[in-house]
Design an enzyme around this catalytic site. Structure first.
Site, PDB file in Angstrom:
ATOM      1  N   THR A 115      49.996  57.526 -15.081  1.00  0.00           N
ATOM      2  CA  THR A 115      48.976  56.478 -15.189  1.00  0.00           C
ATOM      3  C   THR A 115      49.470  55.303 -16.037  1.00  0.00           C
ATOM      4  OG1 THR A 115      47.330  58.209 -15.071  1.00  0.00           O
ATOM      5  CG2 THR A 115      46.569  56.082 -15.865  1.00  0.00           C
ATOM      6  N   GLY A 175      49.431  62.931 -22.106  1.00  0.00           N
ATOM      7  CA  GLY A 175      49.223  63.816 -23.255  1.00  0.00           C
ATOM      8  C   GLY A 175      50.537  64.141 -23.935  1.00  0.00           C
ATOM      9  N   GLU A 185      43.316  63.760 -13.770  1.00  0.00           N
ATOM     10  CA  GLU A 185      43.825  64.467 -12.589  1.00  0.00           C
ATOM     11  C   GLU A 185      43.072  64.059 -11.323  1.00  0.00           C
ATOM     12  OE1 GLU A 185      46.549  66.197 -13.968  1.00  0.00           O
ATOM     13  OE2 GLU A 185      46.952  65.614 -11.915  1.00  0.00           O
TER      14      GLU A 185
HETATM   15  C1  LIG Z   1      45.500  75.836 -16.814  1.00  0.00           C
HETATM   16  C2  LIG Z   1      44.388  74.894 -17.043  1.00  0.00           C
HETATM   17  C3  LIG Z   1      44.816  73.513 -17.342  1.00  0.00           C
HETATM   18  C4  LIG Z   1      44.538  73.143 -18.737  1.00  0.00           C
HETATM   19  C5  LIG Z   1      44.898  71.730 -18.950  1.00  0.00           C
HETATM   20  C6  LIG Z   1      44.551  71.240 -20.281  1.00  0.00           C
HETATM   21  C7  LIG Z   1      45.225  69.980 -20.584  1.00  0.00           C
HETATM   22  C8  LIG Z   1      44.925  68.893 -19.588  1.00  0.00           C
HETATM   23  C9  LIG Z   1      45.640  67.668 -19.848  1.00  0.00           C
HETATM   24  C10 LIG Z   1      45.222  66.589 -18.886  1.00  0.00           C
HETATM   25  C11 LIG Z   1      46.322  66.210 -17.976  1.00  0.00           C
HETATM   26  C12 LIG Z   1      45.962  65.081 -17.117  1.00  0.00           C
HETATM   27  C13 LIG Z   1      46.913  64.561 -16.370  1.00  0.00           C
HETATM   28  C14 LIG Z   1      46.676  63.457 -15.424  1.00  0.00           C
HETATM   29  O1  LIG Z   1      45.615  62.930 -15.282  1.00  0.00           O
HETATM   30  S1  LIG Z   1      48.065  62.977 -14.543  1.00  0.00           S
HETATM   31  C15 LIG Z   1      47.535  61.665 -13.529  1.00  0.00           C
HETATM   32  C16 LIG Z   1      46.690  62.156 -12.393  1.00  0.00           C
HETATM   33  N1  LIG Z   1      46.403  61.082 -11.519  1.00  0.00           N
HETATM   34  C17 LIG Z   1      45.733  61.229 -10.420  1.00  0.00           C
HETATM   35  O2  LIG Z   1      45.263  62.291 -10.092  1.00  0.00           O
HETATM   36  C18 LIG Z   1      45.641  59.989  -9.565  1.00  0.00           C
HETATM   37  C19 LIG Z   1      44.623  60.100  -8.482  1.00  0.00           C
HETATM   38  N2  LIG Z   1      45.086  59.379  -7.303  1.00  0.00           N
HETATM   39  C20 LIG Z   1      45.638  60.020  -6.229  1.00  0.00           C
HETATM   40  O3  LIG Z   1      45.772  61.241  -6.195  1.00  0.00           O
HETATM   41  C21 LIG Z   1      46.065  59.172  -5.078  1.00  0.00           C
HETATM   42  O4  LIG Z   1      46.562  57.978  -5.401  1.00  0.00           O
HETATM   43  C22 LIG Z   1      44.978  59.029  -4.028  1.00  0.00           C
HETATM   44  C23 LIG Z   1      44.924  60.361  -3.310  1.00  0.00           C
HETATM   45  C24 LIG Z   1      43.616  58.702  -4.585  1.00  0.00           C
HETATM   46  C25 LIG Z   1      45.326  57.934  -3.040  1.00  0.00           C
HETATM   47  O5  LIG Z   1      46.674  57.987  -2.707  1.00  0.00           O
HETATM   48  P1  LIG Z   1      47.297  57.121  -1.536  1.00  0.00           P
HETATM   49  O6  LIG Z   1      46.785  55.734  -1.666  1.00  0.00           O
HETATM   50  O7  LIG Z   1      48.752  57.310  -1.498  1.00  0.00           O
HETATM   51  O8  LIG Z   1      46.713  57.876  -0.333  1.00  0.00           O
HETATM   52  P2  LIG Z   1      45.666  57.476   0.752  1.00  0.00           P
HETATM   53  O9  LIG Z   1      44.291  57.481   0.183  1.00  0.00           O
HETATM   54  O10 LIG Z   1      46.109  56.259   1.471  1.00  0.00           O
HETATM   55  O11 LIG Z   1      45.879  58.711   1.701  1.00  0.00           O
HETATM   56  C26 LIG Z   1      47.046  58.884   2.505  1.00  0.00           C
HETATM   57  C27 LIG Z   1      47.103  60.266   3.081  1.00  0.00           C
HETATM   58  O12 LIG Z   1      47.631  61.144   2.091  1.00  0.00           O
HETATM   59  C28 LIG Z   1      46.778  62.237   1.863  1.00  0.00           C
HETATM   60  N3  LIG Z   1      46.946  62.682   0.491  1.00  0.00           N
HETATM   61  C29 LIG Z   1      46.607  62.036  -0.632  1.00  0.00           C
HETATM   62  N4  LIG Z   1      46.919  62.781  -1.689  1.00  0.00           N
HETATM   63  C30 LIG Z   1      47.466  63.904  -1.237  1.00  0.00           C
HETATM   64  C31 LIG Z   1      47.991  65.069  -1.857  1.00  0.00           C
HETATM   65  N5  LIG Z   1      47.968  65.240  -3.179  1.00  0.00           N
HETATM   66  N6  LIG Z   1      48.490  66.015  -1.077  1.00  0.00           N
HETATM   67  C32 LIG Z   1      48.477  65.907   0.257  1.00  0.00           C
HETATM   68  N7  LIG Z   1      48.001  64.826   0.922  1.00  0.00           N
HETATM   69  C33 LIG Z   1      47.489  63.854   0.160  1.00  0.00           C
HETATM   70  C34 LIG Z   1      45.424  61.682   2.167  1.00  0.00           C
HETATM   71  O13 LIG Z   1      44.515  62.694   2.422  1.00  0.00           O
HETATM   72  C35 LIG Z   1      45.720  60.829   3.356  1.00  0.00           C
HETATM   73  O14 LIG Z   1      45.833  61.653   4.487  1.00  0.00           O
HETATM   74  P3  LIG Z   1      45.459  61.079   5.902  1.00  0.00           P
HETATM   75  O15 LIG Z   1      46.205  59.816   6.112  1.00  0.00           O
HETATM   76  O16 LIG Z   1      45.856  62.177   6.836  1.00  0.00           O
HETATM   77  O17 LIG Z   1      43.989  60.866   5.878  1.00  0.00           O
HETATM   78  C1  LIG Z   2      41.758  62.851 -21.431  1.00  0.00           C
HETATM   79  C2  LIG Z   2      42.669  62.237 -20.413  1.00  0.00           C
HETATM   80  C3  LIG Z   2      43.954  62.710 -20.275  1.00  0.00           C
HETATM   81  C4  LIG Z   2      44.828  62.130 -19.363  1.00  0.00           C
HETATM   82  N1  LIG Z   2      46.105  62.576 -19.282  1.00  0.00           N
HETATM   83  C5  LIG Z   2      46.990  61.957 -18.454  1.00  0.00           C
HETATM   84  C6  LIG Z   2      48.354  62.364 -18.405  1.00  0.00           C
HETATM   85  O1  LIG Z   2      48.768  63.292 -19.092  1.00  0.00           O
HETATM   86  N2  LIG Z   2      49.197  61.696 -17.599  1.00  0.00           N
HETATM   87  C7  LIG Z   2      48.792  60.661 -16.820  1.00  0.00           C
HETATM   88  O2  LIG Z   2      49.609  60.099 -16.108  1.00  0.00           O
HETATM   89  N3  LIG Z   2      47.495  60.268 -16.814  1.00  0.00           N
HETATM   90  C8  LIG Z   2      46.587  60.890 -17.607  1.00  0.00           C
HETATM   91  N4  LIG Z   2      45.265  60.493 -17.621  1.00  0.00           N
HETATM   92  C9  LIG Z   2      44.836  59.381 -16.775  1.00  0.00           C
HETATM   93  C10 LIG Z   2      43.929  59.808 -15.635  1.00  0.00           C
HETATM   94  O3  LIG Z   2      44.624  60.510 -14.661  1.00  0.00           O
HETATM   95  C11 LIG Z   2      43.232  58.585 -15.073  1.00  0.00           C
HETATM   96  O4  LIG Z   2      42.396  58.056 -16.084  1.00  0.00           O
HETATM   97  C12 LIG Z   2      42.430  58.923 -13.831  1.00  0.00           C
HETATM   98  O5  LIG Z   2      43.275  59.241 -12.756  1.00  0.00           O
HETATM   99  C13 LIG Z   2      41.466  57.786 -13.424  1.00  0.00           C
HETATM  100  O6  LIG Z   2      42.129  56.577 -13.281  1.00  0.00           O
HETATM  101  P1  LIG Z   2      41.628  55.234 -14.007  1.00  0.00           P
HETATM  102  O7  LIG Z   2      41.462  55.546 -15.444  1.00  0.00           O
HETATM  103  O8  LIG Z   2      42.569  54.169 -13.613  1.00  0.00           O
HETATM  104  O9  LIG Z   2      40.203  54.953 -13.428  1.00  0.00           O
HETATM  105  P2  LIG Z   2      39.850  53.904 -12.270  1.00  0.00           P
HETATM  106  O10 LIG Z   2      40.595  54.274 -11.047  1.00  0.00           O
HETATM  107  O11 LIG Z   2      39.979  52.520 -12.762  1.00  0.00           O
HETATM  108  O12 LIG Z   2      38.321  54.283 -12.047  1.00  0.00           O
HETATM  109  C14 LIG Z   2      37.238  53.501 -12.563  1.00  0.00           C
HETATM  110  C15 LIG Z   2      36.074  53.561 -11.554  1.00  0.00           C
HETATM  111  O13 LIG Z   2      36.480  52.990 -10.313  1.00  0.00           O
HETATM  112  C16 LIG Z   2      36.170  53.871  -9.246  1.00  0.00           C
HETATM  113  N5  LIG Z   2      37.205  53.792  -8.207  1.00  0.00           N
HETATM  114  C17 LIG Z   2      38.533  53.602  -8.347  1.00  0.00           C
HETATM  115  N6  LIG Z   2      39.154  53.649  -7.159  1.00  0.00           N
HETATM  116  C18 LIG Z   2      38.208  53.877  -6.240  1.00  0.00           C
HETATM  117  C19 LIG Z   2      38.224  54.036  -4.821  1.00  0.00           C
HETATM  118  N7  LIG Z   2      39.346  54.007  -4.120  1.00  0.00           N
HETATM  119  N8  LIG Z   2      37.055  54.254  -4.202  1.00  0.00           N
HETATM  120  C20 LIG Z   2      35.902  54.327  -4.901  1.00  0.00           C
HETATM  121  N9  LIG Z   2      35.834  54.194  -6.242  1.00  0.00           N
HETATM  122  C21 LIG Z   2      36.962  53.962  -6.902  1.00  0.00           C
HETATM  123  C22 LIG Z   2      36.141  55.264  -9.864  1.00  0.00           C
HETATM  124  O14 LIG Z   2      35.316  56.141  -9.106  1.00  0.00           O
HETATM  125  C23 LIG Z   2      35.573  54.975 -11.246  1.00  0.00           C
HETATM  126  O15 LIG Z   2      34.172  54.978 -11.163  1.00  0.00           O
HETATM  127  C24 LIG Z   2      44.379  61.068 -18.538  1.00  0.00           C
HETATM  128  C25 LIG Z   2      43.053  60.603 -18.659  1.00  0.00           C
HETATM  129  C26 LIG Z   2      42.209  61.171 -19.586  1.00  0.00           C
HETATM  130  C27 LIG Z   2      40.804  60.655 -19.695  1.00  0.00           C
END
Ligand SMILES: CCCCCCCCCCC/C=C/C(=O)SCCNC(=O)CCNC(=O)[C@H](O)C(C)(C)COP(=O)(O)OP(=O)(O)OC[C@H]1O[C@@H](n2cnc3c(N)ncnc32)[C@H](O)[C@@H]1OP(=O)(O)O
Ligand SMILES: Cc1cc2nc3c(=O)[nH]c(=O)nc-3n(C[C@H](O)[C@H](O)[C@H](O)COP(=O)(O)OP(=O)(O)OC[C@H]3O[C@@H](n4cnc5c(N)ncnc54)[C@H](O)[C@@H]3O)c2cc1C
Length: 669
Positions: free
Chosen positions: A154, A193, A437
């Site tokens: 992110t 994190g 996530e």
């Molecule tokens: C054991 C317990 C755990 C304890 C943990 C404790 C500690 C926790 C610490 C917290 C850690 C946090 C970490 C993070 O947050 S890391 C960052 C995570 N970020 C995200 O999750 C980002 C979210 N965004 C996305 O996943 C994608 O960008 C999104 C899917 C929203 C869009 O991607 P994109 O634009 O490339 O895709 P499209 O919407 O155009 O779709 C294209 C096609 O791809 C398919 N698709 C999308 N994602 C996936 C996937 N993951 N796998 C397979 N296929 C996927 C999608 O369905 C589309 O398919 P079609 O074209 O067939 O419709």
């Molecule tokens: C506690 C914590 C730990 C994290 N740890 C990590 C980490 O270890 N590594 C890492 O890489 N990231 C990490 N993240 C980041 C996290 O993965 C992102 O915050 C999360 O994926 C959401 O993205 P954003 O913050 O850009 O929100 P945004 O995408 O800006 O979302 C804001 C609003 O816009 C809306 N929105 C955005 N896109 C769309 C769409 N396509 N359609 C409809 N609505 C939409 C959402 O629903 C939401 O209401 C962490 C976040 C938190 C809070």
């Protein structure tokens, strides 16, 4: 204080429980052997005085909280090694899962483990996306804590839309290196994190450029800090992002790059590659880069959503059994608040949700493992279904869990507002998972994409996979008169899901027919699409719970309780979404009173077993960390003891009196 007598109301509750609590514990843990292992593990870690909390963390400064968390994390991970070496009981991976995702970690580091990302994201990414050689080198280093790593995806400007990430990794064939840059403020990594001050390496997700062409986002391993001095390496701009609503010891950080060079071999090349001359070799699917996110979403359903909810329920239910307030019948004496039907309505449906989450999490974990094995053989057929189910289950379970934890807090009145109840930290942990996530709405819309396609396939007579098979059969079955049964509930939930999906699909088609662009049509219908995904998930969870409750190999007494909880899950969500059931499941308003009565009867039936059910989760006091929820029920003594830990109570008159209050009071305003 210090009394070991059990509160007499709690004692009576336990005596009147109709099933064997230990049998439930074994079922919950996955068998008696698992219960034994868990208890041994808890004893080994939680009896260690070095890991005991000396001052409640709420009274520490931000910096002290981090330092204390780091001290304990180091001790904790040394002990994990000791545990594996001495007992040989359970693999180190099991232990890590219990520490990071299970309850044990939350007992020792309630606001998050700064090392979590090393195990939860870095290692799974290297294992899922690295070549065998890369795995051989990096896995052992990270696993043995020679290095400490995180996952930096992110950025300040983009979290959801990861194709829009701005960090660049440009290949330089003359040195066979990638050069990392952060071209804008919004391209700074933000959130990972452990990134702030803990980690010295990270998987960094960046736009890959080679031979002048951008090939989209790819994962690279980047060294951030010197392995000896821990100083940031040249060109690395790094720090912590500051205080948050919760998870304040997980050390989330920021990261920028200025011409930082890494060797070509540090690009994770299991799927796509860059050859030494800069030639780009494509991956079989660009979605394989997203594999780690699927893994964490799968793990969260059980490890965070179900686990933390079971904790909140234990606290609120035990407290409700001993707390007395008011009278139901005048003169009959004060009532345990658990007798109030409204209180039962707050607590028992979340108990049912907890079971539904656990069954669904087990199913999800199994399909995750089988689809991952298929991917390794080059078979990508079931990936869309896994992605769709991981998305909606993560979204629905974290949402239900966070909401229910807040309901549990409210159900304990004023005392629940205290940090010593442990509700604030529990809520902070779970609501974070609604965002990280993959933000929940965004994930529901991913599931909706899959569902609309499945709907179109059903209409054209194509084959459908397990979780959407009902889209073929449901519309063909005639609507029957309402019957209060589990089987009917299962069908009604599927009808609601199928109806919502059909409404979305036809709304989109209608818009497209009058000339709206497909993408705009999607956006216009997206409120309904997110709802359709949620109803699909709910129908899935309902069916999984029905299968589990009806087929569990347990005593008749426990089975009765499981069926009651399952019926409660269905009736609760039905009554909460009546409009849907009127529209799509043939429900008539004249059916509602009997369903309301059914639900109320279930609350009444579950009431005598409420304490037994949460006792069955078998969460020790050390893990609960709550003045309200301890096993013995000595709530008021504990609240007093916790209040006296406030630094303000160290002196009868605080120095601020002399500095500010006294002069103010004497100033004759
Ligand atoms: C054991 C317990 C755990 C304890 C943990 C404790 C500690 C926790 C610490 C917290 C850690 C946090 C970490 C993070 O947050 S890391 C960052 C995570 N970020 C995200 O999750 C980002 C979210 N965004 C996305 O996943 C994608 O960008 C999104 C899917 C929203 C869009 O991607 P994109 O634009 O490339 O895709 P499209 O919407 O155009 O779709 C294209 C096609 O791809 C398919 N698709 C999308 N994602 C996936 C996937 N993951 N796998 C397979 N296929 C996927 C999608 O369905 C589309 O398919 P079609 O074209 O067939 O419709
Ligand atoms: C506690 C914590 C730990 C994290 N740890 C990590 C980490 O270890 N590594 C890492 O890489 N990231 C990490 N993240 C980041 C996290 O993965 C992102 O915050 C999360 O994926 C959401 O993205 P954003 O913050 O850009 O929100 P945004 O995408 O800006 O979302 C804001 C609003 O816009 C809306 N929105 C955005 N896109 C769309 C769409 N396509 N359609 C409809 N609505 C939409 C959402 O629903 C939401 O209401 C962490 C976040 C938190 C809070």
């Amino acid at each position: 204080m210090g009394s070991i007598t059990i509160n007499k109301d709690l004692l009576r509750e336990r005596q009147s429980c109709t099933f064997n609590v230990l049998e439930l514990t074994h079922l919950w843990d996955g068998g008696p052997e698992k219960t034994k292992e868990r208890k041994e593990l808890e004893k080994f870690f939680l009896d260690d005085p070095e890991l005991q909390e000396k001052i409640p963390s709420e009274y520490l400064s931000h910096k002290e909280k981090y330092q204390e968390a780091l001290r304990r994390s180091c001790l904790l991970f040394k002990k994990i090694k000791e545990w594996s070496d001495t007992t040989g009981c359970g693999s180190q991976m099991d232990t890590f899962q219990n520490i990071l995702g299970g309850m044990l970690g939350s007992a020792i580091l309630p606001d998050g483990v700064p090392f979590a990302l090393n195990y939860v994201m870095f290692l799974p990414t290297v294992m899922g996306q690295g070549t065998m050689q890369q795995q051989a080198y990096w896995v052992s280093r990270a696993w043995n804590c020679e290095i400490m790593c995180t996952y930096a995806q992110t950025e300040l400007g983009h979290g959801t839309f990861i194709r829009g990430l701005e960090t660049t990794a440009t290949y330089d064939p003359s040195t066979e290196e990638f050069v990392f840059n952060s071209p804008t403020l919004t391209s700074y990594k933000w959130w990972p994190g452990g990134l702030g001050h803990t980690c010295n390496y990270a998987v960094v997700v960046a736009q890959l450029y080679t031979k002048g062409q951008c090939h989209g986002i790819h994962p690279f391993i980047v060294q951030l800090r010197d392995e000896e001095t821990h100083m940031p390496l040249p060109g690395i701009k790094i720090g912590e992002i500051g205080s948050k609503l919760g998870m304040n010891t997980i050390n989330n950080g920021y990261l920028g790059f200025e011409n930082v060079r890494i060797p070509r071999e540090n690009m994770l090349m299991k799927n796509s590659k860059v050859l030494p001359d800069g030639t780009y070799v494509n991956s079989p699917s660009d979605k394989l880069t997203y594999g780690t996110m699927i893994f964490v979403r799968v793990a969260l359903v059980r490890g965070i959503a179900a686990a933390y909810l079971s904790k909140a329920l234990t606290i609120a239910t035990r407290y409700s059994a001993l707390r007395k307030q008011g009278e139901i019948k005048p003169g009959a004496g004060e009532t345990q608040i658990l007798e109030y039907r409204t209180q039962q309505h707050k607590l028992f449906p979340p108990m049912a949700m907890c079971f539904a989450m656990r069954c669904s999490a087990d199913w999800l974990w199994d399909i995750y493992n089988s689809v991952t094995a298929e991917l390794d053989r080059g078979d990508l057929e079931r990936l869309p279904e896994l992605h769709a189910m991981a998305c909606c289950l993560k979204a629905v379970c974290t949402k239900d869990s966070a909401k229910a934890i807040e309901v549990c807090r409210l159900a304990t009145g004023g005392h629940g507002y205290m940090n010593s109840s442990n509700f604030p930290s529990t809520y902070g942990m779970v609501t974070a998972a609604e965002t990280y996530e993959g933000e929940n709405t965004v994930l529901l819309l991913q599931t909706a994409r899959f569902l609309v396609k499945a709907w179109q396939q059903a209409r054209s007579g194509g084959n459908l996979t397990e979780t959407v098979e009902y889209l073929k059969t449901m519309p063909l079955q005639p609507l029957s008169l309402w019957v209060n049964s589990l089987q009917h509930l299962g069908i009604a939930f599927k009808r609601v899901a199928a109806g919502n999906i059909e409404t979305c699909a036809t709304s989109i088609e209608r818009r497209i027919l009058v000339g709206v662009a497909p993408e705009d049509a999607w956006n216009e219908v997206s409120i309904q699409l997110a709802k359709a995904a949620e109803t699909h998930c709910r129908a899935f969870m309902m069916q999984i719970f029905i299968n589990f409750a009806t087929s569990a190999q347990v005593s008749p007494e426990l089975k009765k309780v499981l069926i009651e909880l399952c019926e409660l899950y269905g009736t609760y969500f039905l009554l909460d979404n009546l409009g849907d059931f009127f529209m799509y499941a043939g429900l008539r308003s004249s059916d509602v009173p009997s369903i309301q009565e059914w639900m109320e009867t279930l609350l009444h039936k579950i009431r005598p077993n409420a304490v037994g059910i949460v006792d069955g989760f078998d969460i020790s006091d050390a893990v609960l960390r709550s003045a309200l929820g301890a096993y013995d029920g000595n709530v008021y003594e504990r609240l007093f003891a916790e209040a006296n830990k406030s630094p303000l109570n160290a002196e009868p008159v605080d120095e601020s009196f002399h500095k500010y209050l006294k002069p103010f009071l004497k100033s004759n305003l």
